[in-house]
Design a protein around this motif. Structure first.
Motif, PDB file in Angstrom:
ATOM      1  N   GLU A 106      -2.535   9.874   9.006  1.00 56.94           N
ATOM      2  CA  GLU A 106      -3.615   9.765   9.696  1.00 56.94           C
ATOM      3  C   GLU A 106      -4.966   9.830   8.686  1.00 56.94           C
ATOM      4  O   GLU A 106      -5.372   8.815   8.274  1.00 56.94           O
ATOM      5  N   VAL A 136      -3.942   8.207   4.735  1.00 58.44           N
ATOM      6  CA  VAL A 136      -3.836   6.881   5.387  1.00 58.44           C
ATOM      7  C   VAL A 136      -5.626   6.595   4.725  1.00 58.44           C
ATOM      8  O   VAL A 136      -5.983   5.373   3.818  1.00 58.44           O
ATOM      9  N   ARG A 137      -6.324   7.459   5.774  1.00 56.46           N
ATOM     10  CA  ARG A 137      -7.935   6.725   5.550  1.00 56.46           C
ATOM     11  C   ARG A 137      -8.302   7.145   4.324  1.00 56.46           C
ATOM     12  O   ARG A 137      -8.993   6.748   3.954  1.00 56.46           O
ATOM     13  N   GLY A 190      -6.046   4.806   1.913  1.00 54.73           N
ATOM     14  CA  GLY A 190      -4.969   3.943   2.602  1.00 54.73           C
ATOM     15  C   GLY A 190      -6.064   2.433   1.234  1.00 54.73           C
ATOM     16  O   GLY A 190      -4.700   1.242   1.440  1.00 54.73           O
ATOM     17  N   ASN A 191      -6.552   2.516   0.826  1.00 52.30           N
ATOM     18  CA  ASN A 191      -7.236   1.484   0.347  1.00 52.30           C
ATOM     19  C   ASN A 191      -7.358   1.339  -1.543  1.00 52.30           C
ATOM     20  O   ASN A 191      -8.266   0.735  -2.515  1.00 52.30           O
ATOM     21  N   ARG A 230      -6.052  -2.939  -0.052  1.00 53.03           N
ATOM     22  CA  ARG A 230      -5.613  -3.617   1.492  1.00 53.03           C
ATOM     23  C   ARG A 230      -3.870  -3.173   1.550  1.00 53.03           C
ATOM     24  O   ARG A 230      -3.227  -4.469   2.442  1.00 53.03           O
ATOM     25  N   CYS A 231      -3.446  -2.905   0.932  1.00 53.87           N
ATOM     26  CA  CYS A 231      -2.143  -1.824   1.400  1.00 53.87           C
ATOM     27  C   CYS A 231      -2.221  -0.664   1.689  1.00 53.87           C
ATOM     28  O   CYS A 231      -1.234  -0.282   1.335  1.00 53.87           O
ATOM     29  N   PRO A 232      -2.526  -0.145   3.473  1.00 53.78           N
ATOM     30  CA  PRO A 232      -2.132   1.340   3.957  1.00 53.78           C
ATOM     31  C   PRO A 232      -1.145   1.239   3.848  1.00 53.78           C
ATOM     32  O   PRO A 232      -0.412   2.429   3.793  1.00 53.78           O
ATOM     33  N   ALA A 258       0.371   4.063   0.743  1.00 51.09           N
ATOM     34  CA  ALA A 258      -0.885   5.221   1.217  1.00 51.09           C
ATOM     35  C   ALA A 258       0.595   6.011   2.359  1.00 51.09           C
ATOM     36  O   ALA A 258       1.220   6.562   2.337  1.00 51.09           O
ATOM     37  N   THR A 278     -12.980  -5.410   0.735  1.00 56.06           N
ATOM     38  CA  THR A 278     -13.440  -4.256   0.874  1.00 56.06           C
ATOM     39  C   THR A 278     -15.018  -3.671   0.395  1.00 56.06           C
ATOM     40  O   THR A 278     -15.046  -4.191  -0.807  1.00 56.06           O
TER      41      THR A 278
END
Ligand code: GUN
Length: 174
Positions: A12, A15-16, A19-20, A24-26, A29, A81
């Motif tokens: 988690e 990815v935080r 993740g970008n 826009r492809c988390p 990650a 973003t």
């Protein structure tokens, strides 16, 4: 950021933070998290590059389609973003004259019609004039050549976004 900090992250958290790195492809990650431990931050960057290179043509096109148009509708709507907004700002795309904005929109549409995916360029390594010039010349490329060109730009964007993450972390621990 020390690589040990990266290696200790939960999925988690990872990815935080990452993740970008690819716009826009988390999912990328989330997939790379399984490759821990990384021996260095460079190995993590290589992981992003290898993952992207290993995708099928459809997968690579999918990544490109997650990128917003430069100086496009999302910039006006304020829905970019944070990373993309910053990059487009640094390239001067947030203060285009109406003639340049119109030209960029026309070329972006022509490019998408031609290839079926948006034009991607590492905006921070460019500026308005070079972006317009690249749009004009790259629209004449072959389909596969252009896909590869866009993907190399995505990797440059990734490298700079990773550097930003490490720099921010280094500042916050000072
Ligand atoms: N270059 C840097 N960021 C972006 C982006 O968000 N979209 C496109 N098309 N190119 C970029």
């Amino acid at each position: 950021m020390d690589v040990q900090v990266v290696n200790c992250m939960t999925c988690e958290e990872f990815v935080r933070v990452f993740g970008n790195v690819v716009e826009r492809c988390p999912l990328i990650a989330a997939a790379l998290w399984s490759r821990r431990p990384f021996s260095s931050t460079l190995e993590l960057e290589n992981g992003f590059n290898e993952f992207i290179d290993s995708l099928s043509i459809e997968g690579k096109e999918g990544i490109l389609r997650c990128h917003p148009d430069l100086a496009g509708r999302e910039l006006l709507a304020g829905t970019l973003t944070v990373e993309s907004r910053g990059e487009q700002g640094q390239a001067g795309l947030t203060s285009l004259s109406s003639a340049d904005a119109l030209r960029m929109n026309q070329l972006n549409s022509q490019y998408k019609e031609q290839f079926g995916f948006p034009f991607v360029i590492c905006a921070r390594m460019s500026d308005k004039d070079r972006i317009l010039q690249q749009l004009e010349s790259r629209v004449r490329n072959q389909q596969l050549q252009e896909l590869q060109c866009d993907i190399e730009e995505v990797k440059s964007i990734c490298r700079l976004r990773l550097q930003d993450i490490y720099n921010r972390a280094a500042k916050s621990t000072k």
